[in-house]
Design a protein around this motif. Structure first.
Motif, PDB file in Angstrom:
ATOM      1  N   PRO A 182       0.814  -1.211   0.000  1.00 18.54           N
ATOM      2  CA  PRO A 182       0.000   0.000   0.000  1.00 18.54           C
ATOM      3  C   PRO A 182       0.849   1.263   0.000  1.00 18.54           C
ATOM      4  N   PRO A 210      -5.938  -8.208  -1.252  1.00 22.39           N
ATOM      5  CA  PRO A 210      -7.092  -7.354  -0.974  1.00 22.39           C
ATOM      6  C   PRO A 210      -6.816  -5.895  -1.331  1.00 22.39           C
ATOM      7  N   ASN A 211      -7.803  -5.254  -1.963  1.00 25.32           N
ATOM      8  CA  ASN A 211      -7.769  -3.831  -2.324  1.00 25.32           C
ATOM      9  C   ASN A 211      -6.787  -3.502  -3.441  1.00 25.32           C
ATOM     10  N   ALA A 212      -6.193  -4.509  -4.057  1.00 24.78           N
ATOM     11  CA  ALA A 212      -5.305  -4.236  -5.191  1.00 24.78           C
ATOM     12  C   ALA A 212      -6.145  -3.789  -6.381  1.00 24.78           C
ATOM     13  N   PRO A 213      -5.649  -2.851  -7.193  1.00 20.00           N
ATOM     14  CA  PRO A 213      -6.407  -2.390  -8.364  1.00 20.00           C
ATOM     15  C   PRO A 213      -6.646  -3.520  -9.361  1.00 20.00           C
ATOM     16  N   THR A 214      -7.676  -3.355 -10.150  1.00 22.47           N
ATOM     17  CA  THR A 214      -7.990  -4.336 -11.184  1.00 22.47           C
ATOM     18  C   THR A 214      -6.872  -4.384 -12.221  1.00 22.47           C
ATOM     19  N   ASP A 459      -9.421   0.637 -11.915  1.00 19.91           N
ATOM     20  CA  ASP A 459      -9.361   1.402 -10.688  1.00 19.91           C
ATOM     21  C   ASP A 459      -8.066   2.192 -10.640  1.00 19.91           C
ATOM     22  N   HIS A 462      -4.565   2.116  -5.606  1.00 22.83           N
ATOM     23  CA  HIS A 462      -5.138   2.144  -4.264  1.00 22.83           C
ATOM     24  C   HIS A 462      -4.208   2.882  -3.325  1.00 22.83           C
ATOM     25  N   SER A 463      -4.752   3.833  -2.624  1.00 17.94           N
ATOM     26  CA  SER A 463      -3.914   4.660  -1.755  1.00 17.94           C
ATOM     27  C   SER A 463      -3.610   3.988  -0.433  1.00 17.94           C
ATOM     28  N   GLY A 464      -4.356   2.951  -0.112  1.00 12.92           N
ATOM     29  CA  GLY A 464      -4.081   2.256   1.134  1.00 12.92           C
ATOM     30  C   GLY A 464      -4.567   3.031   2.336  1.00 12.92           C
ATOM     31  N   GLY A 465      -4.488   2.404   3.483  1.00 13.39           N
ATOM     32  CA  GLY A 465      -4.902   3.059   4.723  1.00 13.39           C
ATOM     33  C   GLY A 465      -3.716   3.335   5.594  1.00 13.39           C
TER      34      GLY A 465
END
Length: 513
Positions: A182, A210-214, A459, A462-465
Motif C-alpha cells: 500500500p 485485498p484492495n489491489a487495483p484491477t 481502478d 489504491h492509496s491504502g490506509g
C-alpha cells in the motif's frame, strides 16, 4: 561501497562491521533483520540479551540471541544496533561464503524489533532505520546496481550507496517515482505490476491481494531472491511457445534451449523495463550445458499471506538501477510515503548481441516493447501499438477526402430526390413542394472517443490506509528453486504504528531530486 562479489549471479554480498569486526553479508531487500554467524558466539564486543529466536526464511533458518553492538555500513556509523548473534543455522547464504544476511526492508517487517518490542523497548529497529536516525545529514534512501557475471561484455558493475546515487546513473533522479503498495505504511518493498511484455505480446496480470487495483499484480522486489516467482500462466506465456522448451516438474522450472532468446519486459507505473535475455534463460547450476527459465511458476499468494502475488528477484534487478526511498521527513520529523525509482539499463538490441555472442544465436535488431494500457493515480495513460498508430495517422491524412466523397454522394442523392419530387408534383398537379426545415439536422456521425474503444475501465492506484504495523518473521531470500512456507506473523507495535525518528531528523535533506 561496492557490492564486492556475486556467486553465479545467485547472491550479492557486501561488508558490514559489528563491534569492530568485519563480516560479509547477503543484501536482502525482502527482509529487515540482520543476523551474523561468527566463529563463536557471542561475537566480539557484542552485548548479548536473554532473548532467543529462530528466524525462518523462505529457505533455511538461523537461531541465536538478540544482541547489540556498534555498526558501520557503507561508511556510516550506528552507535547501537540490534542483530541476531547466531549460534546455529542452515541457510544457503552461508554456503556462498557469507556470515549472514542484512535485511534492507522496513522496520515493520523486523522480527528482532518485534521481539524487543514485547519487552516495551524500542531498541530493536532495523539497521537502515537506525542509520538514518543516527545520521540526520544522510538522505534516507539506498541505491544499487547488480552486476551480471555470466555476460563477458557486461558494463554494469555492482554498487551500493546510502543517501546518494552513482553518478553514471544520475538519470534515475529524473524518473517517475513508483509508489509502494500500500501507499501508506507498507511493510515490504511491494509495487504494482501493470503487465508482462513478451516480444510483441502483452500478458495481462491479476492480483489476489485485498484492495489491489484491477488488472494489476502486487510484486515484491527482493534482492535476496535469485529468480522470480510468478503465476504458472505467466511462465507459460514466457516459455510455452519456445520450440524445445518444457516444464520440468522434478526441477520445478522450465527447461529451455540455451540458444533461445526470449525478449521480456516488465511494466511498472506505465514505465517499461526490458530484461536482459541472459537473465531470462540462465544456465543451470547443475549442468552448465543446459538452461532453465528464471521465472519460476509457483503460487505464492498463500505464502505471502495475501500481501503480494509475485516475488521479483535478481533476474530483473540486474537490468535496472534501483533507488529505494524510505520517504522524506517533514519539519515535525514525520516520515513521508516511501517509493521506488528504477532506471532501465538494458538496451534490447545490444542485449540481443550480447546473448548471441554468448549463446551462439543470431542477434536481433529493432526490438521494441509497446506499453500496455496503464492506470495510475487516477489518470489513464494509453500507449498504442505501431499498427494502430499507423492506421490512425492514415485516417487523419485521408479523413478530409473521405468527408468530401461522402458530401458529394449526399449531394447527388439529394439532387436525385429533388428531381423525383419535382416530377411527381408536376404529374399530380396542385401539390406544393415540401418546406425546407429552418434548422438542418446534423448528418455527420459523432465517433466514439478513442479512449472508450482502447481502454477498459480500471481502478486508480489504491492509496491504502494507515494500518498498525505487522511483524512477520519471514524473508523471501531465495537462493534456490524451492519455497517453504514461513512462520506465523507477529502483531503489535507500541507506538501505534507512527514512523517517527525524533527531532534529530528535522533538518534531514530531501531524498532523490
Amino acid at each position: 561501497m561496492s557490492v564486492d562479489s556475486t556467486v553465479n549471479d545467485m547472491i550479492y554480498i557486501a561488508n558490514i562491521t559489528l563491534g569492530g569486526t568485519e563480516y560479509r553479508v547477503q543484501l536482502d531487500t525482502g527482509s529487515s533483520d540482520l543476523w551474523i554467524k561468527g566463529p563463536s558466539s557471542p561475537l566480539p564486543n557484542a552485548e548479548q540479551s536473554s532473548i532467543t529466536y529462530n528466524l525462518t526464511y523462505g529457505i533455511g533458518w538461523a537461531y541465536g540471541h538478540v544482541s547489540y553492538a556498534t555498526a558501520e555500513f557503507a561508511g556510516i556509523n550506528v552507535t547501537k544496533q540490534a542483530f541476531l548473534d547466531v549460534a546455529s543455522a542452515q541457510n544457503p547464504a552461508l554456503t556462498y561464503g557469507t556470515s549472514g544476511i542484512l535485511g534492507l526492508g522496513f522496520t515493520s517487517l523486523s522480527t528482532i524489533d518485534a521481539l524487543v518490542n514485547q519487552t516495551s523497548q524500542a531498541t530493536g529497529r532495523s539497521l537502515l532505520y537506525n542509520l538514518f536516525a543516527d545520521n540526520p545529514s544522510e538522505p534516507n534512501y539506498i541505491a544499487f546496481s547488480l552486476q551480471r557475471s555470466n555476460d563477458p561484455e557486461a558494463e554494469v558493475e555492482g554498487t551500493f550507496l546510502v543517501g546518494e546515487t552513482d553518478p553514471q546513473y544520475a538519470a534515475v533522479n529524473d524518473t517517475t517515482p513508483i509508489p509502494t503498495f500500500p501507499l501508506v505504511n507498507p511493510n515490504r518493498w511491494n509495487i504494482l505490476l501493470d503487465a508482462v511484455i513478451v516480444g510483441s505480446t502483452v500478458v495481462p496480470v491479476t492480483s489476489v491481494v485485498p484492495n489491489a487495483p484491477t488488472n494489476k499484480a502486487v510484486v515484491l522486489l527482493d534482492s535476496g531472491t535469485s529468480y522470480s516467482y510468478a503465476p504458472s500462466d505467466v511462465c507459460q506465456a514466457i516459455y510455452g511457445n519456445i520450440p524445445g522448451a518444457a516444464y520440468d516438474s522434478a526441477l520445478g522450472q522450465w527447461s529451455v534451449p540455451c540458444n533461445a532468446e526470449i525478449d521480456v519486459a516488465l511494466q511498472f507505473n506505465g514505465q517499461v523495463f526490458p530484461l536482459h535475455p541472459l537473465d531470462v534463460v540462465p544456465t543451470s547450476l547443475t549442468d552448465t550445458k543446459s538452461c532453465v527459465g528464471s521465472f519460476v511458476p509457483q503460487d505464492i499468494s498463500n505464502v505471502g499471506a495475501g500481501n503480494f502475488d509475485w516475488i521479483v528477484g535478481d533476474n530483473f534487478l540486474r537490468s535496472v538501477y534501483s533507488v529505494y526511498d524510505f520517504g522524506d521527513f517533514d519539519s515535525s520529523g514525520n516520515m513521508g510515503n516511501p517509493y521506488i525509482k528504477l532506471l532501465p539499463l538494458v538496451d534490447p538490441n545490444e542485449a540481443s548481441a550480447d546473448f548471441a555472442s554468448v549463446r551462439g544465436s543470431v542477434a536481433r535488431d529493432n526490438i521494441t516493447y509497446n506499453a500496455a494500457n496503464s492506470t495510475g493515480s487516477g489518470r489513464t495513460t494509453v500507449s498504442l501499438s505501431d499498427d494502430i498508430t499507423d492506421t490512425l495517422n492514415k485516417v487523419s491524412i485521408y479523413f478530409p477526402a473521405l468527408i468530401a466523397v461522402m458530401a458529394f454522394n449526399g449531394f447527388v442523392v439529394l439532387l436525385l430526390a429533388g428531381i423525383a419530387i419535382f416530377w411527381l408534383c408536376r404529374r399530380q398537379g396542385g401539390m406544393s413542394l415540401p418546406r425546407t426545415r429552418r434548422t438542418k439536422g446534423r448528418t455527420t456521425p459523432m465517433p466514439l472517443p478513442l479512449e472508450s474503444i482502447l481502454v477498459n475501465g480500471r481502478d486508480s492506484v489504491h492509496s491504502g490506509g494507515s494500518p498498525r504495523h505487522q511483524y512477520e518473521p519471514v524473508s523471501m531470500a531465495l537462493t534456490d528453486d524451492t519455497f517453504v512456507p514461513p512462520s506465523p506473523a507477529f502483531h503489535g507495535y507500541s507506538d501505534g504504528g507512527t514512523l517517527k525518528a525524533g527531532r534529530q531528523l528535522i533538518d534531514r535533506p530531501k531524498s532523490v531530486a
